[in-house]
Design an enzyme around this catalytic site. Sequence first.
Site, PDB file in Angstrom:
ATOM      1  N   SER A  15       0.836  -1.201   0.000  1.00  0.00           N
ATOM      2  CA  SER A  15       0.000   0.000   0.000  1.00  0.00           C
ATOM      3  C   SER A  15       0.871   1.251   0.000  1.00  0.00           C
ATOM      4  O   SER A  15       2.101   1.168   0.078  1.00  0.00           O
ATOM      5  CB  SER A  15      -0.918   0.016   1.234  1.00  0.00           C
ATOM      6  OG  SER A  15      -0.142   0.086   2.426  1.00  0.00           O
ATOM      7  N   LEU A  17       3.140   4.439  -0.362  1.00  0.00           N
ATOM      8  CA  LEU A  17       4.292   4.800  -1.185  1.00  0.00           C
ATOM      9  C   LEU A  17       4.848   3.596  -1.935  1.00  0.00           C
ATOM     10  O   LEU A  17       5.235   3.699  -3.106  1.00  0.00           O
ATOM     11  CB  LEU A  17       5.390   5.421  -0.317  1.00  0.00           C
ATOM     12  CG  LEU A  17       5.034   6.677   0.474  1.00  0.00           C
ATOM     13  CD1 LEU A  17       6.239   7.154   1.272  1.00  0.00           C
ATOM     14  CD2 LEU A  17       4.533   7.775  -0.453  1.00  0.00           C
ATOM     15  N   VAL A  58      11.186  -6.948   6.559  1.00  0.00           N
ATOM     16  CA  VAL A  58      12.447  -6.283   6.223  1.00  0.00           C
ATOM     17  C   VAL A  58      13.480  -6.359   7.346  1.00  0.00           C
ATOM     18  O   VAL A  58      14.676  -6.171   7.108  1.00  0.00           O
ATOM     19  CB  VAL A  58      12.217  -4.808   5.839  1.00  0.00           C
ATOM     20  CG1 VAL A  58      11.398  -4.713   4.559  1.00  0.00           C
ATOM     21  CG2 VAL A  58      11.580  -4.016   6.973  1.00  0.00           C
ATOM     22  N   TYR A 159       9.869   8.050  15.804  1.00  0.00           N
ATOM     23  CA  TYR A 159       9.794   8.148  14.344  1.00  0.00           C
ATOM     24  C   TYR A 159      10.865   9.092  13.804  1.00  0.00           C
ATOM     25  O   TYR A 159      11.571   8.769  12.839  1.00  0.00           O
ATOM     26  CB  TYR A 159       8.401   8.628  13.932  1.00  0.00           C
ATOM     27  CG  TYR A 159       8.176   8.726  12.455  1.00  0.00           C
ATOM     28  CD1 TYR A 159       8.080   7.578  11.671  1.00  0.00           C
ATOM     29  CD2 TYR A 159       8.039   9.965  11.828  1.00  0.00           C
ATOM     30  CE1 TYR A 159       7.867   7.665  10.299  1.00  0.00           C
ATOM     31  CE2 TYR A 159       7.815  10.061  10.465  1.00  0.00           C
ATOM     32  CZ  TYR A 159       7.737   8.913   9.713  1.00  0.00           C
ATOM     33  OH  TYR A 159       7.519   8.992   8.358  1.00  0.00           O
ATOM     34  N   THR A 194      -1.506   9.030   2.010  1.00  0.00           N
ATOM     35  CA  THR A 194      -1.444   7.565   2.009  1.00  0.00           C
ATOM     36  C   THR A 194      -2.651   6.993   2.757  1.00  0.00           C
ATOM     37  O   THR A 194      -3.410   7.738   3.377  1.00  0.00           O
ATOM     38  CB  THR A 194      -0.152   7.093   2.695  1.00  0.00           C
ATOM     39  OG1 THR A 194      -0.160   7.543   4.058  1.00  0.00           O
ATOM     40  CG2 THR A 194       1.080   7.644   1.989  1.00  0.00           C
TER      41      THR A 194
END
Length: 253
Positions: A15, A17, A58, A159, A194
């Site tokens: 989904s 980017l 990842v 973040y 997004t």
Amino acid sequence: MQLDGTTALVTGAASGLGAATAAALADRGATVYGLDLEKALAGATATSDRVHLVAADVTDEKQVRSAVARIRDDGRALRLAVNCAGIAPSARILSRSGAHDLDLFHTVLKVNLLGTFNVLRLAAETMSTLDADSSGQRGVIVNTASSAAFEGQIGQVAYAASKAGVAGMTITAARDLAQHGIRVATIAPGIVDTPMMAGFSDEVRSSLAATVPFPPRLAQPAEFARLVTVIAEHDYLNGEVIRMDGALRMTPR
């Protein structure tokens, strides 16, 4: 780099980017291996027969190595890797419930920073074995930071730290990999429309858009994807962090 006929790996491809980037690269003639968590891929559909969705975390070396090996086993040469996978939970250093949860901070860094580096290093490893083109280039790696890397807002400490790490390793990665003919660049987007934004009301979305100097709107995933294609095709772009934010400088809140 010529995108038509090349092979790319895109993380976070289910989904946002990642999905937009996979679609854009496929439209330019690339074969794309889109990585995401198995649960994320459960409801995802490839937008093109050139996009192959692969379940992989990842942060897991074995799973990413397996995905890279699949590309090689399919008889393809990985020339482009794009890191889009990431998470963005919000928490203050101190709140009514106490100090920032250490496990949460660790998780954000693990996914956003360690996950990016894991894919970067393993993609670079396989790219380094490929034949170089006429200019000595073997591959390109594009990472995703954020405006929060430079002006993190209240509640974004984890973040912001993770994305600052991604931005910070860009020039070093480019220098490390120069001898192998591999370029590295990072995109630092501002507020992008997004699926994560879909949960906000129209009022909130309009308020966020109004904070962008010009154009006064949210960025579109397709615009991020277009910048990825520009970086891939522009052979002199290397070691750079490119802000894609409409001149936005985030306020504290």
